[in-house]
Scaffold this motif. Sequence first.
Motif, PDB file in Angstrom:
ATOM      1  N   PRO A   1       0.574   7.896  -6.052  1.00  0.00           N
ATOM      2  CA  PRO A   1       0.147   6.629  -6.618  1.00  0.00           C
ATOM      3  C   PRO A   1      -1.376   6.492  -6.536  1.00  0.00           C
ATOM      4  O   PRO A   1      -2.072   7.369  -6.005  1.00  0.00           O
ATOM      5  N   VAL A   2      -1.882   5.377  -7.018  1.00  0.00           N
ATOM      6  CA  VAL A   2      -3.307   5.074  -6.882  1.00  0.00           C
ATOM      7  C   VAL A   2      -3.600   4.547  -5.481  1.00  0.00           C
ATOM      8  O   VAL A   2      -4.592   4.935  -4.850  1.00  0.00           O
ATOM      9  N   LYS A   3      -2.755   3.660  -4.979  1.00  0.00           N
ATOM     10  CA  LYS A   3      -2.985   3.050  -3.665  1.00  0.00           C
ATOM     11  C   LYS A   3      -3.150   4.130  -2.607  1.00  0.00           C
ATOM     12  O   LYS A   3      -2.344   5.041  -2.487  1.00  0.00           O
TER      13      LYS A   3
ATOM     14  N   GLN B   1      -5.387  12.404  -3.966  1.00  0.00           N
ATOM     15  CA  GLN B   1      -5.740  11.170  -4.667  1.00  0.00           C
ATOM     16  C   GLN B   1      -7.231  11.141  -5.013  1.00  0.00           C
ATOM     17  O   GLN B   1      -7.611  10.750  -6.121  1.00  0.00           O
ATOM     18  N   ILE B   2      -8.064  11.527  -4.053  1.00  0.00           N
ATOM     19  CA  ILE B   2      -9.512  11.527  -4.303  1.00  0.00           C
ATOM     20  C   ILE B   2      -9.845  12.464  -5.457  1.00  0.00           C
ATOM     21  O   ILE B   2     -10.591  12.112  -6.379  1.00  0.00           O
TER      22      ILE B   2
ATOM     23  N   GLN C   1      -4.261  -1.367  -5.960  1.00  0.00           N
ATOM     24  CA  GLN C   1      -3.073  -1.613  -5.137  1.00  0.00           C
ATOM     25  C   GLN C   1      -1.795  -1.061  -5.768  1.00  0.00           C
ATOM     26  O   GLN C   1      -0.700  -1.247  -5.217  1.00  0.00           O
ATOM     27  N   SER C   2      -1.945  -0.358  -6.878  1.00  0.00           N
ATOM     28  CA  SER C   2      -0.768   0.094  -7.616  1.00  0.00           C
ATOM     29  C   SER C   2      -0.036   1.222  -6.886  1.00  0.00           C
ATOM     30  O   SER C   2      -0.645   2.190  -6.419  1.00  0.00           O
TER      31      SER C   2
END
Length: 520
Positions: A423-425, A436-437, A402-403
């Motif tokens: 971000p990670v989220k 992100q992936i 959730q970051s």
Amino acid sequence: MNTILSFHHISKSCTAIIIFGLIILTACTKKFDEINTDPTTFSSLTPATIPNAFAKAEYQGIYGDPGIYQLARNLFVDLWSQYYATIDPGVSPDRYVQRKDWEFYQWLSMYSSAYPTLKQVIDATENKDIPANAVAKVWKVYIFHSNTDFYGPVPYFQAGSGQFSIPYDAQKDIYYDMFKVLDTAVTALKTADASAKPFGDNDLIYHGDITKWLKLANTLRLRLALRISFVEPDKAKEEAEKAVADGVMTSNDDNAMMDVATASPNGLNLMSPWGGFRMSASMESYLKGFSDPRMPVYFSPAPDDNEYHGIRNGLSVAQLAGANPGGAGNNISNIGPGWNPDLAASNKLTVMYSAEAYFLRAEGALNGWNMGGTAKELYEKGITNSMQQWSISNAAIQTYLQSTSLPAKPGDYMNSPAVSDIPVKFSDDPEKQRQQIATQKWLALFPDGIEAWAEVRRTGYPQLYPVVNSDNPDVPASEIIKRFTFIDLEYESNKQAVQNALPLLNGPDKNNTPVWWDVK
């Protein structure tokens, strides 16, 4: 600093003789005897020696021998993927120099030891031991896909034939055949008696567990499908959906990890005290900015202040002196404690993680393929599997997922900005989702620099710092190195085959010519 093994400095005229001796003397594992690895006159395998030969083909197939590990992985692709940067000014590949006097050891390891031995196993088990033959064919695909991804066209269809001159094959043809080989192997494994235990404990990865080999085969098919997804999208979709339907890795119990021993140690463990490779600034920016709980697993605090610090790739000799006063690297993080040299005989070698399967499926889901879940679900499961693999708590994992924290400025000698702004989220933007992936897959693949470099080339992600300096006239510092050029020994001893291979490239035989699937 003795970062580079002394045999690199041996004159080129003696190299071929010495490498065969090194391979034969150092390539043993705890489970197999020495067998002849001469490229033209192989010893015959008996039922008693087939398992021993397969063990050797496994270990050599991922360049497990410590010297070959350094030359095939650490001094090249581990730097080009930016898992590490170097503090040793003599390691010019960090500035995009392809040291052919180092790189050719990878070629000879593959074509003089790993594949000839494996081909013997395949030939000896054909129509005689179907499960063992299927497992050996899966391993053939595993070792050849990384080899062709290094160069593009390579000897494939006639490799291991015992001929002195072997033709090169187009990478597209190799990939299409690898899918066929996997078809044959998967069909055999699906119908095999699960109690057969091919190769037994001489199988250094799964100890003859057919169910796990089947999952590895399907996950490998999924990897290859995504690899060609930009150049052959219809074929990629077909193969990816077939892989998922047949069953890919889903649990860390499925992870493919290779046994090591005192006689066949983990090369990365042995190299860690040499100190020439350290945390890259790209790694620092992502791990610190994300407050990634894997950071103390992957790297060790710098001795000077007990904090984590990286360094930019491609620093000049003068810049290295400024970034690393005294040359000892005490202000830059070394690799993590799990790669302590005392653990060289027990820390297994990485073959493939189940986390990767989830990231591949997540990307496939973004492509509109049937991957058995949404991109978000599969992305988060990939992160979860990776962290669980390294014993991160569930609470820390949920916080991480959730970051919204962003990559950090590393505070390095070059005063670099943050490497990226994701971000990670999981984002709502499809292109950011792809980034992100790919970024989280890059983090999860560690320390497999071979696969990480391939994925950086294929996807353009994660965003990495450009090397500060390139000493390669064909690859500017603003770009990434695309492939290994063909080795000098092949130009000298297999010249006509190399000349015939040049039209199979997407350009000249240079480091900036992309391989067939690299069209991003």
